[in-house]
Design an enzyme around this catalytic site. Structure first.
Site, PDB file in Angstrom:
ATOM      1  CG  HIS A 470     -31.469 -45.343  38.083  1.00 14.15           C
ATOM      2  ND1 HIS A 470     -32.552 -45.719  37.283  1.00 14.15           N
ATOM      3  CD2 HIS A 470     -31.153 -46.170  39.051  1.00 14.15           C
ATOM      4  CE1 HIS A 470     -32.978 -47.011  37.738  1.00 14.15           C
ATOM      5  NE2 HIS A 470     -32.256 -47.340  38.706  1.00 14.15           N
ATOM      6  CE1 TYR A 586     -37.796 -49.259  46.339  1.00 15.85           C
ATOM      7  CE2 TYR A 586     -36.526 -50.549  44.944  1.00 15.85           C
ATOM      8  CZ  TYR A 586     -37.425 -49.510  45.361  1.00 15.85           C
ATOM      9  OH  TYR A 586     -37.949 -48.876  44.346  1.00 15.85           O
ATOM     10  CB  SER A 588     -35.657 -52.943  41.967  1.00 18.27           C
ATOM     11  OG  SER A 588     -36.286 -52.445  40.780  1.00 18.27           O
ATOM     12  CB  THR A 599     -39.110 -50.598  39.234  1.00 16.02           C
ATOM     13  OG1 THR A 599     -39.227 -49.114  39.388  1.00 16.02           O
ATOM     14  CG2 THR A 599     -37.929 -50.633  37.947  1.00 16.02           C
TER      15      THR A 599
END
Length: 801
Positions: A470, A586, A588, A599
């Site tokens: 990531h 959350y 994104s 982001t």
């Protein structure tokens, strides 16, 4: 996607490789280094920067301008208004015979100056135009005259035939929001999940922060925003990803799936050959900037910086901090099969190997009967170990097996030829999809080199998948590559009738090179411990994937609603039914409207969403009342989403303020409180960016089924979703088996029920309209709907679709 887990616990690891506290360095020095890193990135690709730097002009436009000036001079016209004569006077006098040469040099210099001034003007104008975000804040489907004028000017100044990085120099920098606005939005976001006492305490901390520390921290952020390309992205990469000491498996990596219902060929080597060839075609187009820049809503360019590190990239572990190693080129892939590592060349003297030649090389590996060497089979488990442990072991490995390690880390990407099948099966569709997701996210703990930017996984039945690290980029980047790969290998390259790649084998190619690891005895114990930890992580993850086919994007559009907001509100209802409470959520979203943006977080659990959920659970509330609350919740979510995309979010600003406070050794109870919160529901939509590559009407089954990630909290959920065509939504849910509070399958059931209940509101509203009663009628409840009632849930298996 998986960033929510990393964002929670970044703060304990703020130390340098030398073991000394790096944050004791002066804040101004850190800001200077951030700007220096930005300039180094620009200088690393001079030619690309030259081509994109002159966009929307081109090098040929200079030649045209120079020729026009020469022609005017020949016709005894002076377009420079005397400037060229001044330039000629400043040039050396080489004698009368060189008079024409001096004139040509003067014209060239004047043309260059004029050309540069025009390009600079175009850049400034385009950057100013792209700084306007009013179009984003307007209601869906409405466009003011101001926005229409803006759009026309953007098209005029954007030029023709842009390359991938053409807009980079014209993108505005991400603004630093007002600290007062950020704190106000934060308090508003936590109000639904805090008791009155806890909220009053948090508000008091916020007031103290604004009074004592906020202005100083904000000043440093403003200074950085003027000097560096982006005030937050480099810190986000460093502190959230590279300084995290957690295992990459489940905590950071994410996966992407193949087509859900079809497998173009059952021949494993053939599928690998076409897929690898398609990926390298994408890299070729990337190197030549032939990939078109992404335009949001077809008009606003997004930052393309993250594309640079898709290939030839490895995350190298460090004791305190990892670093990303990116090579300019690599002409081989590293392949893992039955515990053995191979180096497979991807190019010959004539260029990229054909799919059939690559298939031949992979088949040679599959047919190789040689066994794995002791401990070689489980070597890759080290990449799933805590990063400081893997960093120490890697030092010994680099000394003893440098050539093999370099072959893996220097590969274009990693390929895993799995010995087991995967994908949807008719016998047990639900369990097979869950096992498919688990195999991509965690595997067996020792068959993925998690440090590589991505690993291509090819199962024995020809099914594909992707495991992505990531830190180097976010999901839309790898998703763009994956869409191109699936479309190219299936529709353009294709397969012969017998399932093999088209073309003929190349028997002159050398055998794939088997990599040999000289593993010292002291590494054996480390491998065993890493394998044990990886298997524990893998065994603890609970994955659930289900396609929801009762309705999709087309139904939501007919309701005149945002499809993403629709799903987010349904997720709030589902989570409340699952846990009986609300939680910080959350979601994104991207900030790639700005240079080097990554982001931002949309805090989807709003007061409006909670009011809607409570109304849905209140039998006294009527459908029109619930529908009105639902629309308010959707409008609020859309406002938060647009604010986050336009650089006015909450979390990245608070994160950057916290980093500055650590550099300055300022203790802030408020910022400590902000970053101690847990995200028990982490969500993300997988965007479909190249719908033109897939004919969803003629071939509805040939659509990617998205991907997923691990939960951000030990007692939370990770939920991703993708709209497959117009009528199917596929959900990927993860949680941890060790938690007694979560169950991925249970939440999946609640999600389906919630979606059907919300859809029933609109169906009832339409029915009332047809009867002439309107939405103000209060005589009907949800439980009277014939189309859906609680307990009528249809099983989510492939037989329903």
């Amino acid at each position: 996607m998986a960033e929510a887990h990393q964002a929670v616990g970044f703060r304990p690891s703020l130390t340098s490789d030398a073991g000394e506290v790096e944050l004791s360095a002066p804040m101004l020095q850190e800001i200077y280094l951030s700007g220096l890193r930005s300039w180094k990135r620009h200088l690393s690709r001079f030619w690309n920067d030259f081509l994109t730097g002159v966009f929307p002009a081109s090098p040929l436009s200079w030649l045209f301008l120079f020729s026009a000036i020469q022609l005017a001079w020949f016709l005894q016209l002076d377009p420079s208004l005397g400037l060229m004569e001044k330039i000629k006077e400043l040039l050396p006098d080489w004698g009368g015979q060189h008079h024409r040469l001096r004139g040509a040099l003067a014209a060239a210099l004047f043309a260059s100056c004029l050309w540069g001034a025009l390009i600079f003007t175009l850049h400034v104008a385009l950057r100013l135009l792209l700084s306007y975000h009013g179009w984003l804040l307007q209601p869906h489907g409405a466009m003011s005259s101001r926005t229409k004028t803006w759009l026309a000017l953007v098209r005029i100044f954007s030029g023709r035939h842009p390359m991938l990085f053409s807009y980079q120099r014209s993108l505005p920098r991400q603004p630093v929001p007002s600290v007062q606005d950020t704190v106000r939005k934060y308090l508003e976001s936590v109000r639904p999940v805090l008791s009155d006492e806890d909220f009053d305490w948090t508000a008091a901390l916020a007031r103290e922060f604004l009074r004592l520390q906020a202005s100083l921290l904000q000043w440093y952020l403003q200074l950085k925003s003027w000097w560096a390309s982006n005030y937050v992205s480099d810190w986000w990469e460093e502190f959230v990803y590279l300084r995290s000491r957690n295992s990459l498996m489940v905590n950071s990596n994410y996966y992407m799936m193949d087509f859900l219902y079809v497998t173009p060929t059952p021949v494993q080597a053939a599928r690998a050959g076409n897929a690898v060839h398609a990926l390298l075609l994408y890299r070729h187009r990337l190197n030549r900037q032939e990939i078109l820049p992404t335009l949001l809503m077809g008009m606003r360019p997004l930052c393309s910086a993250q594309y640079e590190k898709i290939f030839n990239t490895t995350r190298i572990p460090g004791v305190h901090k990892d670093h990303i190693r990116h090579l300019r080129d690599s002409r081989h892939v590293a392949v893992f099969h039955r515990g053995r590592f191979f180096r497979v060349g991807t190019h010959s003297q004539s260029g990229l190997l054909s799919p059939r030649a690559l298939e031949q090389q992979f088949q040679r590996i599959l047919d190789d009967p040689s066994p794995a060497c002791p401990h070689e089979e489980h070597l890759a488990a080290l990449t799933a170990a805590p990063r400081d442990v893997w960093a120490q072991v890697r030092k010994s490995l680099k000394t003893q097996a440098q050539e093999a390690l370099e072959a893996v880390e220097g590969a274009a990407f990693f390929v895993s030829l799995d010995s087991e099948p995967a994908g949807l099966t008719k016998e047990d569709p639900a369990a097979s999809l869950d096992a498919y997701a688990h195999a991509l996210l965690a595997g067996r703990g020792h068959d993925r080199w998690l440090d590589k930017s991505f690993s291509l996984i090819v199962f024995s039945n020809g099914k594909l998948g992707l495991s992505v690290e990531h830190s180097w980029a976010d999901c839309p980047i790898s998703g763009h590559m994956w869409e191109f790969t699936l479309a190219t290998e299936c529709f353009q390259l294709g397969y012969a009738a017998d399932g093999h790649c088209k073309g003929h084998p190349d028997l002159s190619l050398p055998q794939p090179q088997r990599l040999h690891w000289d593993l010292p005895d002291k590494i054996h114990l480390s491998i065993s411990l890493a394998l044990r930890g990886a298997k524990t992580l893998s065994g603890n993850i609970d994955c659930h994937v289900f396609p929801f086919s009762h309705f999709g994007k087309s139904f939501i559009k007919r309701c005149h609603l945002s499809s993403d907001s629709f799903i987010q509100m349904a997720l709030q209802l589902a989570y409340f039914r699952d846990r009986g409470q609300f939680c910080l959520t959350y979601e994104s979203t991207m900030t790639r409207l700005f240079l080097e943006g990554r982001t931002e977080t949309v805090r989807s659990c709003t007061r409006e969403a909670c009011n809607f959920v409570r109304a849905m659970e209140d039998k006294e509330k009527t459908d029109p009342q619930c529908l009105a609350l639902f629309r308010l919740a959707v409008d609020k979510h859309q406002a938060l989403l647009k604010a986050a995309m336009s650089g006015q979010g909450v979390d990245r600003h608070l994160f950057a303020l916290f980093v500055v406070s650590q550099f300055l050794h300022l203790q802030s109870p408020f910022l400590d409180q902000v970053h101690s919160a847990q995200w028990q529901l982490a969500t993300s939509q997988i965007p479909v960016q190249q719908i033109h590559l897939f004919d969803v009407h003629s071939y509805p089954d040939y659509v990617s089924s998205g991907g997923g990630f691990g939960p951000a909290d030990d007692h939370g959920y990770g939920v991703s979703y993708i709209f497959m065509g117009d009528d199917v939504i596929t959900f990927h849910i993860s949680s941890k088996k060790s938690s007694t509070r979560t169950d991925s399958h249970r939440l999946g059931q609640h999600i389906e029920d919630a979606l059907l209940d919300v859809a029933a509101l609109f169906q009832e509203g339409q029915r009332l309209k047809r009867r002439g009663l309107g939405e103000d009628d209060s005589g009907h409840s949800r439980d009277s709907l014939p189309c859906h009632t609680r307990g009528s849930r249809a099983p989510t298996t492939a037989t329903n679709f």
